[in-house]
Enzyme design. Structure first.
Site, PDB file in Angstrom:
ATOM      1  CB  ALA A  12      -0.937  -0.032   1.208  1.00 15.12           C
ATOM      2  CB  CYS A  44      -8.008  -5.142   3.417  1.00 18.25           C
ATOM      3  SG  CYS A  44      -6.849  -3.821   3.771  1.00 18.25           S
ATOM      4  NE  ARG A  72       0.674   2.309 -12.296  1.00 22.76           N
ATOM      5  CZ  ARG A  72      -0.121   2.450 -11.271  1.00 22.76           C
ATOM      6  NH1 ARG A  72       0.372   2.597 -10.067  1.00 22.76           N
ATOM      7  NH2 ARG A  72      -1.425   2.457 -11.423  1.00 22.76           N
ATOM      8  CB  VAL A  82      16.161  -3.356   2.439  1.00 21.35           C
ATOM      9  CG1 VAL A  82      17.162  -2.326   2.942  1.00 21.35           C
ATOM     10  CG2 VAL A  82      15.763  -3.068   1.001  1.00 21.35           C
ATOM     11  CE1 TYR A 429     -38.629   9.729   3.855  1.00 20.69           C
ATOM     12  CE2 TYR A 429     -39.582  11.716   2.909  1.00 20.69           C
ATOM     13  CZ  TYR A 429     -39.732  10.441   3.406  1.00 20.69           C
ATOM     14  OH  TYR A 429     -40.976   9.865   3.461  1.00 20.69           O
TER      15      TYR A 429
HETATM   16  P1  FAD Z   1       2.400  -3.619   4.578  1.00 23.49           P
HETATM   17  O1  FAD Z   1       1.120  -3.934   3.873  1.00 23.49           O
HETATM   18  O2  FAD Z   1       2.755  -4.366   5.805  1.00 23.49           O
HETATM   19  O3  FAD Z   1       3.549  -3.767   3.505  1.00 23.49           O
HETATM   20  C1  FAD Z   1       4.881  -3.630   3.828  1.00 23.49           C
HETATM   21  C2  FAD Z   1       5.666  -4.490   2.881  1.00 23.49           C
HETATM   22  O4  FAD Z   1       7.048  -4.296   3.130  1.00 23.49           O
HETATM   23  C3  FAD Z   1       5.398  -5.975   3.089  1.00 23.49           C
HETATM   24  O5  FAD Z   1       4.952  -6.551   1.903  1.00 23.49           O
HETATM   25  C4  FAD Z   1       6.735  -6.525   3.581  1.00 23.49           C
HETATM   26  O6  FAD Z   1       6.985  -7.814   3.071  1.00 23.49           O
HETATM   27  C5  FAD Z   1       7.707  -5.522   3.019  1.00 23.49           C
HETATM   28  N1  FAD Z   1       8.951  -5.428   3.797  1.00 23.49           N
HETATM   29  C6  FAD Z   1       9.073  -5.264   5.136  1.00 23.49           C
HETATM   30  N2  FAD Z   1      10.365  -5.171   5.485  1.00 23.49           N
HETATM   31  C7  FAD Z   1      11.096  -5.296   4.338  1.00 23.49           C
HETATM   32  C8  FAD Z   1      12.475  -5.272   4.068  1.00 23.49           C
HETATM   33  N3  FAD Z   1      13.376  -5.127   5.012  1.00 23.49           N
HETATM   34  N4  FAD Z   1      12.862  -5.439   2.768  1.00 23.49           N
HETATM   35  C9  FAD Z   1      11.943  -5.577   1.765  1.00 23.49           C
HETATM   36  N5  FAD Z   1      10.602  -5.596   1.993  1.00 23.49           N
HETATM   37  C10 FAD Z   1      10.184  -5.443   3.264  1.00 23.49           C
HETATM   38  N6  FAD Z   1      -6.802  -1.810   6.800  1.00 23.49           N
HETATM   39  C11 FAD Z   1      -7.929  -1.110   6.472  1.00 23.49           C
HETATM   40  O7  FAD Z   1      -7.854   0.133   6.368  1.00 23.49           O
HETATM   41  N7  FAD Z   1      -9.117  -1.757   6.254  1.00 23.49           N
HETATM   42  C12 FAD Z   1      -9.244  -3.102   6.325  1.00 23.49           C
HETATM   43  O8  FAD Z   1     -10.330  -3.659   6.091  1.00 23.49           O
HETATM   44  C13 FAD Z   1      -8.088  -3.854   6.677  1.00 23.49           C
HETATM   45  N8  FAD Z   1      -8.155  -5.207   6.780  1.00 23.49           N
HETATM   46  C14 FAD Z   1      -7.027  -5.914   7.033  1.00 23.49           C
HETATM   47  C15 FAD Z   1      -7.104  -7.310   7.078  1.00 23.49           C
HETATM   48  C16 FAD Z   1      -5.970  -8.061   7.316  1.00 23.49           C
HETATM   49  C17 FAD Z   1      -6.063  -9.543   7.368  1.00 23.49           C
HETATM   50  C18 FAD Z   1      -4.712  -7.407   7.531  1.00 23.49           C
HETATM   51  C19 FAD Z   1      -3.471  -8.207   7.799  1.00 23.49           C
HETATM   52  C20 FAD Z   1      -4.634  -6.031   7.511  1.00 23.49           C
HETATM   53  C21 FAD Z   1      -5.785  -5.272   7.255  1.00 23.49           C
HETATM   54  N9  FAD Z   1      -5.738  -3.880   7.202  1.00 23.49           N
HETATM   55  C22 FAD Z   1      -6.874  -3.157   6.903  1.00 23.49           C
HETATM   56  C23 FAD Z   1      -4.479  -3.161   7.435  1.00 23.49           C
HETATM   57  C24 FAD Z   1      -3.788  -2.876   6.116  1.00 23.49           C
HETATM   58  O9  FAD Z   1      -3.617  -4.053   5.387  1.00 23.49           O
HETATM   59  C25 FAD Z   1      -2.430  -2.232   6.414  1.00 23.49           C
HETATM   60  O10 FAD Z   1      -2.648  -1.047   7.129  1.00 23.49           O
HETATM   61  C26 FAD Z   1      -1.690  -1.929   5.124  1.00 23.49           C
HETATM   62  O11 FAD Z   1      -1.390  -3.100   4.427  1.00 23.49           O
HETATM   63  C27 FAD Z   1      -0.384  -1.194   5.462  1.00 23.49           C
HETATM   64  O12 FAD Z   1       0.316  -0.996   4.290  1.00 23.49           O
HETATM   65  P2  FAD Z   1       1.883  -0.771   4.323  1.00 23.49           P
HETATM   66  O13 FAD Z   1       2.302  -0.634   2.894  1.00 23.49           O
HETATM   67  O14 FAD Z   1       2.228   0.308   5.271  1.00 23.49           O
HETATM   68  O15 FAD Z   1       2.475  -2.083   4.965  1.00 23.49           O
END
Ligand code: FAD
Length: 454
Positions: A12, A44, A72, A82, A429
């Protein structure tokens, strides 16, 4: 040659940053490194993939790495972790997890979007086969395979938060005998007690067993395979599969090791431009500390909505925009069987803790005209300043229509509206869609009566 933006994490926040930077400044060279085998996936959707509403894991991702490169012009590397950031040299150390090779790359700008990881309790047999955590597509595939390929009749969910309850619903709909164990006295503890009890009731009506106020103290295994759990009150529960969903912690260790400042729950501190304490490094999503839009206090609220927005802001700013992130209300919604549950803003406890003198008003109102068939109750609770009537928070349970209402209430909170102003809104309404006095107006009128002017 353009400057090099490197993004750590390909979902995300990370992909939003990469895509936005490329859109604003096409000449920028963008590389994304992701340690799992998937990018642009929505975690999610994982409960619904496991529940087989979403049939294949590929449907969870918007793009494959090849599509990102072709469409892209973003160089996307999966199975690349990393391991170290050197801010002085502006280099990263990487580990190609497939080829088992280490190498380094240099960056001009870096976005840390490493997300969060499930909290793993320190109890025996936690890594036994059949014990799962749910975060990545690989986790989802492993759980779905265990259900489809092994004799899985009983499932145990540890943790009664949104993800735990979504999993309880999906596994129950698959025909499994499901038990939820929650350490706190009730499910979704941020919710009004009455609403929390309604969630409990709907789960029990759908044959999900609940056990609250007790902690899982031990995983019971036969050899390497989970067979049950033991709780702090001495009870044991048999199971074929356990999903531990007791919260997440930010993946901030590489940032900390690089000397970046961290705050609440060790999440990375960023300013409103999503910049870290290093001039060349931005961070976004579940790995960062953010701030509450009302109190302006630092908070850790890991949500997909926030991660996408923050990533976009970080990427845009690197490419020359000057956009700021405005803070969170932690607006969230889910569905458990036929009951929708939503909240936004502060709970009454959070508002009191922030020093406000607060009051609450609760109403129940049908979401269509009373004579029109198919209407369902909306339960709405407003949390507001006792003196000024300023709206701080809202919670709702009921039909799907609460989604629109909680979004309207989030808008009202953002605009700093009072409950009186809320009661004066010109809302829609029609008998088939909403009653002449919308549940929001009924709730606001109820709240108005409780405001005590000096
Ligand atoms: P992440 O999605 O955690 O992505 C981070 C990525 O970085 C991961 O793919 C990881 O593998 C990668 N990474 C980490 N460290 C390293 C490294 N050192 N080197 C290379 N890659 C690395 N939120 C909502 O708003 N609504 C919902 O309905 C909802 N439902 C959810 C249901 C589930 C089952 C889960 C698990 C989460 C849900 N969430 C929901 C939360 C939402 O998924 C997270 O807030 C969102 O994915 C965060 O995005 P992010 O990119 O910050 O992190």
């Amino acid at each position: 040659m353009g400057k090099h933006l490197v993004v750590i994490g390909g979902t995300a926040a990370g992909m939003s940053a990469a895509s936005k930077a490329k859109r604003v400044k096409p000449e920028i060279e963008v590389s994304v490194f992701e340690r799992t085998g998937f990018v642009t996936y929505g975690a999610c959707g994982l409960p619904y993939y496991i529940g087989d509403i979403v049939k294949t894991e590929d449907e969870l991702s918007d793009f494959t790495p090849d599509e990102l490169i072709e469409k892209r012009n973003i160089s996307t590397y999966i199975h690349h972790e990393v391991t170290k950031i050197d801010p002085a040299k502006k280099t990263l150390e990487l580990h190609n997890l497939r080829k088992k090779e280490c190498f380094s790359v240099s960056y001009d700008y870096l976005v840390i979007a490493t997300g969060a990881s499930p909290i793993i309790p320190n109890i025996s047999n936690i890594h036994a086969s059949g014990v799962f955590f749910l975060r990545t597509v690989e986790d989802g595939i492993a759980i779905k395979s265990a259900i489809q390929e092994e004799k899985t009749e009983k499932a145990l969910i540890v943790g009664g938060g949104f993800i735990g309850l979504e999993m309880a619903e999906q596994l129950s709909l698959l025909g499994l005998e499901v038990t939820v164990i929650e350490a706190l006295p009730r499910l979704l503890p941020f919710l009004d007690e009455e609403y929390s009890n309604a969630v409990k009731q709907v789960l029990e009506e759908n044959n999900v067993h609940l056990c609250t106020g007790t902690v899982v103290s031990e995983i019971l295994a036969d050899g390497d395979k989970v067979v049950g759990v033991k709780t702090s009150d001495g009870a044991t529960f048999e199971t074929d599969l356990a999903i531990i969903s007791i919260g997440v912690k930010p993946n901030s260790s590489i940032a900390q090791n690089a000397g970046l400042k961290t705050g609440v729950k060790n999440a990375i501190i960023v300013d409103e431009y999503m910049q870290t304490s290093d001039d060349s490094i931005w961070a976004a999503g579940d790995c960062v500390q953010t701030f509450n839009l009302i109190t302006k206090r630092p908070v850790y609220v890991p949500l997909g909505t926030t991660a996408n927005k923050q990533g976009k802001i970080a990427g845009g700013n690197i490419a020359g925009d000057m956009n700021t992130f405005k803070g969170v209300l932690a607006s969230q919604i889910t569905k458990v069987f036929n009951l929708y549950i939503a909240s936004t803003g502060l709970t009454i406890e959070q508002a009191k803790e922030a020093g406000y003198e607060v009051e609450e008003a609760k109403i129940i109102k049908m979401d269509k005209a009373s004579y029109y068939p198919g209407g369902k109750d909306n339960h709405i609770k407003l949390i507001f300043d006792k003196r000024s009537g300023r709206l701080f928070g809202a919670q709702a349970i009921g039909s799907e229509s609460i989604a629109g209402r909680i979004n309207l209430l989030a808008t009202a909170i953002t605009a700093g509206m009072t409950v009186t102003e809320l009661s004066e809104l010109d809302l829609v309404y029609a008998p088939s869609v909403a009653p002449v006095y919308d549940p929001i107006l009924i709730a606001a009128n109820q709240a108005k009566k409780k405001v005590v002017s000096l």
